[in-house]
Design an enzyme around this catalytic site. Sequence first.
Site, PDB file in Angstrom:
ATOM      1  N   GLY A  36      -6.534  22.193  62.447  1.00 20.15           N
ATOM      2  CA  GLY A  36      -7.400  21.983  61.293  1.00 20.15           C
ATOM      3  C   GLY A  36      -7.534  20.508  60.982  1.00 20.15           C
ATOM      4  N   GLY A  83      -9.740  15.916  54.445  1.00 17.85           N
ATOM      5  CA  GLY A  83      -9.940  14.564  53.968  1.00 17.85           C
ATOM      6  C   GLY A  83      -8.789  13.644  54.299  1.00 17.85           C
ATOM      7  N   PHE A  84      -7.593  14.197  54.462  1.00 16.77           N
ATOM      8  CA  PHE A  84      -6.409  13.394  54.778  1.00 16.77           C
ATOM      9  C   PHE A  84      -6.370  13.051  56.264  1.00 16.77           C
ATOM     10  CE2 PHE A  84      -1.966  12.673  55.793  1.00 16.77           C
ATOM     11  CZ  PHE A  84      -1.488  11.952  54.704  1.00 16.77           C
ATOM     12  N   LYS A  91       0.621  17.225  59.409  1.00 20.28           N
ATOM     13  CA  LYS A  91      -0.612  16.583  58.954  1.00 20.28           C
ATOM     14  C   LYS A  91      -0.486  15.073  59.047  1.00 20.28           C
ATOM     15  CE  LYS A  91      -1.993  17.001  54.563  1.00 20.28           C
ATOM     16  NZ  LYS A  91      -2.596  17.592  53.349  1.00 20.28           N
ATOM     17  N   ASP A  98      -7.672  19.772  42.987  1.00 23.11           N
ATOM     18  CA  ASP A  98      -8.514  20.022  44.156  1.00 23.11           C
ATOM     19  C   ASP A  98      -8.380  21.474  44.607  1.00 23.11           C
ATOM     20  OD1 ASP A  98     -10.415  19.309  46.009  1.00 23.11           O
ATOM     21  OD2 ASP A  98      -8.988  18.482  47.452  1.00 23.11           O
TER      22      ASP A  98
END
Length: 508
Positions: free
Chosen positions: A48, A51-52, A72, A169
């Site tokens: 996946g 935005g990060f 991530k 968010d």
Amino acid sequence: MYFATSNGKESEPSTSSSTRQWSQPCPHFEFSKILTATKNFDESLVIGSGGFGKVYKGNVIIGASIVLAAIKRLDSMSDQGATEFWAEVEMLSMLRHCNLVSLIGYCNYENEMILVYEYMPNGTLYDHLHKLNSPLSWLQRLSICIGAGRGLHYLHTGTGIDSGIIHRDVKSSNILLHECWVAKISDFGLSKISPTNKPSTYVNTLIKGTFGYLDPYYFTTGRLTRKSDVYAFGVVLLEVLCRKHAVDRNLDEEQWGLVTWAQDSIKEGNLKRIIDSDIRSEISPKCLKEFVRIAERCLHNSPKQRPTMAEVVVNLEYALALQEKFNNSLQPASIFGRMVNLIPFPSNGESSVQGDLNNSKGNTRFPDMKGVPAHFQSPSPSLKEFRLDDLKKATRNFGLELLLGQGDFGLVFLGWVDQNTLAPSVQSAGIPVAVKRLTPKGFEGQAEWLAEVNFLGYLAYPNIIRLLGYCRDEPEHLLVYEYMPKRSLDYFLFIGKSCYDLYKSIIQ
């Protein structure tokens, strides 16, 4: 607060809560370990992106265990940076709830900023609604909404007496799904701390969030409140019902926003138009009416008129009950059986205590609780394993003068331990704890002791007693809890025999 990096330097997070103390340490991974886990960030392991940055699937080593994780990595071109990174690390180090994704650790090396989470095999709610077109039943969707709502309720009110957290968010792509479809809120990079003892209190911030889910009040005033999360959750509810994007170019011209499109249809009394055709025949009219009512309240223009997340969860559970009643009227069945089927028990273990009990009795009504291992291997890392000798010292060899009470499990003794190391201490130098000792004649046994360790070890909530650690030194089985000086409610309601008399009757 400062965070050590692997190259010996220190980096300071610039979050609104940097002066707060972490409730538990967050492990730091060496960058070399991250490279090994991701095979040097092999693109084939990408599961996946956001935005990060990209998220990779990989195995990390924690102690003696190999754990599958979601890794991530901050993209150098991302609008996000150190602020969001440290906010995520700090927030998730303070939080622990079954409907929040767990942070396993982090890596901060030179320009690399990496977060390591528990792996969620079923991905995001967004993917199942809009990319995979998964055949999610209405009951599944309701359960997912309830789980996500509980996670947000915990954020808003359950993290402390005076402060809560505004996620900022909330969206379907930030709702992850466990292998048993339990919903977990993720991505806390934009989160802000907010007082909980003043419902009208707001936080002035730069406008951040995702278009389509953004609270109009927050957008126009810059005043962020917990009700901003409630608005975004209302958008998610419509998304689940309609299977439409929050911003959908396939909707009517000048109505690309899902909220406006759905609200217009609701006002016209044309609910059938907005419901996902895959579930249209499943929904009870009463359940639909209640669900739409909840969504409308969440999306009210005035934050003061929106419900709290506690109210949202209660109303969603009521909607679920209406749907179950409707289903039962169509197909008579055991109500208990239906309730069991809806309980989202974990299923990532090899065997289970409950499962073993069920199999031995030939009972298939109960769920197979695979999340509770039949053998003791990997309790929560937050729990301390006590030695029996240390607990004897802490309780003066389980002296009668320190007996607090007794129950089906056994006897409970007062003890003292060091506040930082939990080593045995004396009263003047330590903190009090309650030590529960399984007795041979107790009605409960090793299975119950094991379930307590496994469940309470992974729970943290102001209204749930905190388990500090355990001891197993055959045949002894003990549990160590935070001390509650006001005792239990039944002590004040039903004062009967003295603890001393009870103790004598048990050990004789």
